[in-house]
Design a protein around this motif. Structure first.
Motif, PDB file in Angstrom:
ATOM      1  N   LYS A  53      -4.347   1.672   3.492  1.00 18.67           N
ATOM      2  CA  LYS A  53      -4.978   0.673   3.353  1.00 18.67           C
ATOM      3  C   LYS A  53      -3.965  -0.179   2.126  1.00 18.67           C
ATOM      4  CE  LYS A  53      -8.605   2.232   0.188  1.00 18.67           C
ATOM      5  NZ  LYS A  53      -7.604   2.433  -0.954  1.00 18.67           N
ATOM      6  N   ASP A  54      -3.396   0.403   1.344  1.00 20.06           N
ATOM      7  CA  ASP A  54      -2.773  -0.365   0.468  1.00 20.06           C
ATOM      8  C   ASP A  54      -1.428  -0.997   0.614  1.00 20.06           C
ATOM      9  OD1 ASP A  54      -4.489   0.718  -1.261  1.00 20.06           O
ATOM     10  OD2 ASP A  54      -3.336   1.843  -2.500  1.00 20.06           O
ATOM     11  N   LEU A  55      -1.126  -0.792   1.898  1.00 16.28           N
ATOM     12  CA  LEU A  55       0.393  -1.262   2.529  1.00 16.28           C
ATOM     13  C   LEU A  55      -0.031  -2.450   2.933  1.00 16.28           C
ATOM     14  CD1 LEU A  55       1.866   1.545   4.659  1.00 16.28           C
ATOM     15  CD2 LEU A  55       1.732   1.402   2.178  1.00 16.28           C
ATOM     16  N   LEU A  56       1.059  -3.454   2.783  1.00 22.52           N
ATOM     17  CA  LEU A  56       1.142  -4.749   3.606  1.00 22.52           C
ATOM     18  C   LEU A  56       1.130  -4.335   5.014  1.00 22.52           C
ATOM     19  CD1 LEU A  56       3.660  -7.037   1.180  1.00 22.52           C
ATOM     20  CD2 LEU A  56       1.184  -6.477   0.752  1.00 22.52           C
ATOM     21  N   THR A  57       0.456  -5.337   5.511  1.00 24.00           N
ATOM     22  CA  THR A  57       0.797  -5.165   7.025  1.00 24.00           C
ATOM     23  C   THR A  57       1.951  -5.876   7.479  1.00 24.00           C
ATOM     24  OG1 THR A  57      -0.224  -7.482   7.521  1.00 24.00           O
ATOM     25  CG2 THR A  57      -1.884  -5.760   7.274  1.00 24.00           C
ATOM     26  N   LEU A  58       2.361  -5.454   8.582  1.00 19.68           N
ATOM     27  CA  LEU A  58       3.601  -6.122   9.302  1.00 19.68           C
ATOM     28  C   LEU A  58       3.712  -7.780   9.005  1.00 19.68           C
ATOM     29  CD1 LEU A  58       4.396  -3.489  12.131  1.00 19.68           C
ATOM     30  CD2 LEU A  58       5.495  -3.563   9.700  1.00 19.68           C
ATOM     31  N   GLU A  59       2.476  -8.148   9.545  1.00 22.50           N
ATOM     32  CA  GLU A  59       2.489  -9.784   9.517  1.00 22.50           C
ATOM     33  C   GLU A  59       2.664 -10.192   8.105  1.00 22.50           C
ATOM     34  OE1 GLU A  59       0.471  -7.792  10.988  1.00 22.50           O
ATOM     35  OE2 GLU A  59       0.446  -8.459  13.101  1.00 22.50           O
ATOM     36  N   CYS A 268      25.240  -4.496 -13.332  1.00 23.18           N
ATOM     37  CA  CYS A 268      24.075  -5.271 -13.397  1.00 23.18           C
ATOM     38  C   CYS A 268      24.588  -6.943 -13.497  1.00 23.18           C
ATOM     39  CB  CYS A 268      23.231  -5.035 -14.633  1.00 23.18           C
ATOM     40  SG  CYS A 268      22.816  -3.395 -14.874  1.00 23.18           S
ATOM     41  N   GLU A 269      26.037  -6.956 -14.119  1.00 18.60           N
ATOM     42  CA  GLU A 269      26.212  -8.557 -14.438  1.00 18.60           C
ATOM     43  C   GLU A 269      26.291  -9.409 -13.122  1.00 18.60           C
ATOM     44  OE1 GLU A 269      29.913  -6.164 -14.050  1.00 18.60           O
ATOM     45  OE2 GLU A 269      28.118  -5.826 -15.162  1.00 18.60           O
ATOM     46  N   SER A 270      26.722  -8.818 -11.911  1.00 16.51           N
ATOM     47  CA  SER A 270      26.690  -9.431 -10.633  1.00 16.51           C
ATOM     48  C   SER A 270      25.627  -9.082  -9.835  1.00 16.51           C
ATOM     49  CB  SER A 270      27.905  -9.243  -9.979  1.00 16.51           C
ATOM     50  OG  SER A 270      27.848  -7.850  -9.599  1.00 16.51           O
ATOM     51  N   CYS A 271      24.400  -8.871 -10.533  1.00 15.56           N
ATOM     52  CA  CYS A 271      23.201  -8.387  -9.645  1.00 15.56           C
ATOM     53  C   CYS A 271      22.517  -9.457  -8.960  1.00 15.56           C
ATOM     54  CB  CYS A 271      22.038  -7.694 -10.460  1.00 15.56           C
ATOM     55  SG  CYS A 271      20.786  -7.046  -9.591  1.00 15.56           S
ATOM     56  N   ASN A 272      22.363  -9.630  -7.629  1.00 13.11           N
ATOM     57  CA  ASN A 272      21.983 -10.632  -6.973  1.00 13.11           C
ATOM     58  C   ASN A 272      20.667  -9.979  -6.032  1.00 13.11           C
ATOM     59  OD1 ASN A 272      22.749  -8.784  -5.113  1.00 13.11           O
ATOM     60  ND2 ASN A 272      23.735 -10.505  -3.801  1.00 13.11           N
ATOM     61  N   ARG A 273      19.938  -8.887  -6.366  1.00 20.32           N
ATOM     62  CA  ARG A 273      18.834  -8.503  -5.590  1.00 20.32           C
ATOM     63  C   ARG A 273      17.691  -8.283  -6.315  1.00 20.32           C
ATOM     64  NH1 ARG A 273      22.040  -4.246  -3.942  1.00 20.32           N
ATOM     65  NH2 ARG A 273      23.491  -5.869  -4.266  1.00 20.32           N
ATOM     66  N   VAL A 274      16.625  -8.255  -5.607  1.00 20.05           N
ATOM     67  CA  VAL A 274      15.276  -7.974  -6.195  1.00 20.05           C
ATOM     68  C   VAL A 274      14.615  -6.970  -4.927  1.00 20.05           C
ATOM     69  CG1 VAL A 274      14.624  -9.600  -7.712  1.00 20.05           C
ATOM     70  CG2 VAL A 274      14.150 -10.109  -5.328  1.00 20.05           C
ATOM     71  N   ARG A 275      13.810  -6.232  -5.312  1.00 19.52           N
ATOM     72  CA  ARG A 275      13.058  -5.285  -4.231  1.00 19.52           C
ATOM     73  C   ARG A 275      11.751  -5.308  -4.062  1.00 19.52           C
ATOM     74  NH1 ARG A 275      17.683  -2.897  -6.921  1.00 19.52           N
ATOM     75  NH2 ARG A 275      18.850  -1.578  -5.529  1.00 19.52           N
ATOM     76  N   LEU A 276      11.098  -5.194  -3.222  1.00 23.72           N
ATOM     77  CA  LEU A 276       9.873  -5.197  -2.838  1.00 23.72           C
ATOM     78  C   LEU A 276       9.398  -4.052  -2.184  1.00 23.72           C
ATOM     79  CD1 LEU A 276       7.157  -7.544  -2.185  1.00 23.72           C
ATOM     80  CD2 LEU A 276       8.053  -7.235   0.036  1.00 23.72           C
ATOM     81  N   THR A 277       8.372  -3.483  -2.592  1.00 21.57           N
ATOM     82  CA  THR A 277       7.802  -2.219  -2.433  1.00 21.57           C
ATOM     83  C   THR A 277       6.656  -2.750  -1.057  1.00 21.57           C
ATOM     84  OG1 THR A 277       5.701  -1.957  -3.422  1.00 21.57           O
ATOM     85  CG2 THR A 277       7.652  -1.513  -4.520  1.00 21.57           C
ATOM     86  N   CYS A 278       6.428  -1.551  -0.134  1.00 23.48           N
ATOM     87  CA  CYS A 278       5.504  -1.633   0.969  1.00 23.48           C
ATOM     88  C   CYS A 278       3.950  -2.151   0.498  1.00 23.48           C
ATOM     89  CB  CYS A 278       5.326  -0.383   1.566  1.00 23.48           C
ATOM     90  SG  CYS A 278       5.073   0.995   0.855  1.00 23.48           S
ATOM     91  N   THR A 279       3.822  -2.066  -1.008  1.00 30.49           N
ATOM     92  CA  THR A 279       2.420  -2.613  -1.241  1.00 30.49           C
ATOM     93  C   THR A 279       2.549  -3.933  -1.910  1.00 30.49           C
ATOM     94  OG1 THR A 279       2.766  -1.439  -3.395  1.00 30.49           O
ATOM     95  CG2 THR A 279       1.514  -0.343  -1.774  1.00 30.49           C
TER      96      THR A 279
END
Ligand code: SAM
Ligand code: SF4
Length: 344
Positions: A53-59, A268-279
């Protein structure tokens, strides 16, 4: 907080630029923390997973990813846990593929342990996926079982063959483990380059509690590179896939070998990303605990405005970098969450 409607923004304001002038153009999305393997460096054998129930739905995942694309993200990587074990995951790939069609997204890709690739390779191709990363640390069936605890090498090999036959470009990722696979890098290089695949070696990172001792597993890639250069001619090349790997071309095979060295080299100096968890938690740095909750603003409104504002606020907090350490006295990981939460 001042909320600007995304539609009212100028193209420049739609871009995500952090305080260190790095444009965030790459989002990695962990769609599940679950996995059908239990790799020793990644998980303990008895993991407690998040309640469904904590997970984001696919939508909801589609909505968040699409909000990032609206804000200038050009590359999406679907990861996990094992992304291909999430039920109905092809729905998400199909939904996101519309951004490839519109030209808003350059690349939709996936990192997988390969166990489900035989089943999904052709559907991934149909969704516009061109390149897939497969994690495989050894070509020895017994060692594979020992590392993954629950995995079958045959099944992964079948997945690799099916994916190549379906026209996917594959890159294999292997975590370099002292005393475990350090005698196999030559074999892995030949295996990959014979099949036209890149190989990337990764240093173990101190993320999450595991059953074993990471100070025993850690193998610096500077040492691996030095050893490989005794037998192979390694030429530094400028190849960049938008990730942190530094590549060399191997003269004897003509193929590429990448090194991901979070422990010995700070990328790190060229880091272009972020990360999203399933929640719906956004981590602005793999090696830091600071995070932003996107689930609440996502669910607060049918409009994307609160979500967009939360994303922009989070990016304004993206830290300059990380400093991983494996604490040799306490043996505690420097970051408490597992890689399967943020997806590597
Ligand atoms: N299950 C998929 C897989 O194995 O490819 C995707 C998720 S997995 C967490 C992503 C990558 O992280 C894999 O290549 C895995 O080998 C790597 N990984 C996991 N734990 C790690 C750790 N502690 N240090 C370095 N790499 C790690
Ligand atoms: Fe699963 Fe990937 Fe972690 Fe292995 S590395 S346990 S396959 S999530």
């Amino acid at each position: 907080m001042n909320v600007v409607s995304p539609d009212a923004m100028t193209p420049a304001a739609r871009r995500l630029v952090d305080p260190f002038q790095r444009a965030v153009t790459y989002l990695r999305v962990s769609v599940t923390d679950r996995c059908d393997f239990r790799c020793v460096y990644c998980m303990s054998e008895n993991m407690t997973f998040l309640p469904k129930k904590d997970l984001l739905t696919l939508e909801e995942l589609d909505r968040v990813c699409s909000a990032f694309v609206d804000l200038g993200v050009r590359k999406l990587r679907i990861t996990g846990g094992e992304p291909l074990v999430r039920r109905n995951i092809m729905w998400l790939f199909k939904a996101l593929s519309r951004h490839l069609g519109s030209g808003a997204l350059d690349e939709l890709t996936v990192t997988t342990n390969g166990s489900q690739l035989a089943r999904f390779a052709s559907e991934l191709v149909d969704c516009g996926v061109k390149r897939v990363n497969v994690s495989i640390d050894t070509l020895d069936a017994d060692k594979f079982k020992a590392i993954t605890r629950w995995g079958s090498l045959d099944k992964v090999m079948e997945g690799i063959d099916t994916a190549l036959a379906a026209g996917l470009s594959l890159k294999l990722n292997a975590v370099a483990l002292k005393g475990v696979n350090e005698d196999e890098f030559d074999t892995l290089i030949k295996f990959c380059h014979d099949r036209g695949m890149d190989l990337t070696l990764i240093e173990t990172m101190p993320l999450g509690e595991i059953d074993g001792d990471r100070t025993d597993q850690y193998l610096p890639l500077s040492q691996v590179r030095e050893d490989l250069s005794q037998r192979w001619s390694l030429e530094d090349i400028d190849y960049n896939t938008g990730g942190p790997a530094r590549y060399v071309r191997i003269g004897e095979t003509g193929g590429r070998l990448g090194f991901i060295t979070p422990m010995t080299h700070n990328f790190c100096e060229s880091c272009n990303r972020v990360r999203l968890t399933c929640t719906g938690t956004l981590y602005m740095c793999l090696g830091q605990e600071d995070a932003a909750d996107l689930r609440a603003p996502l669910r607060a409104s049918e409009s994307n405005e609160p979500l967009t504002a939360a994303i922009q606020e989070a990016i304004s907090r993206k830290p300059k970098g990380h400093d991983f350490i494996i604490d040799r006295t306490t043996k505690r990981p420097s970051v408490g969450r597992h890689m399967s939460v943020t997806g590597g």
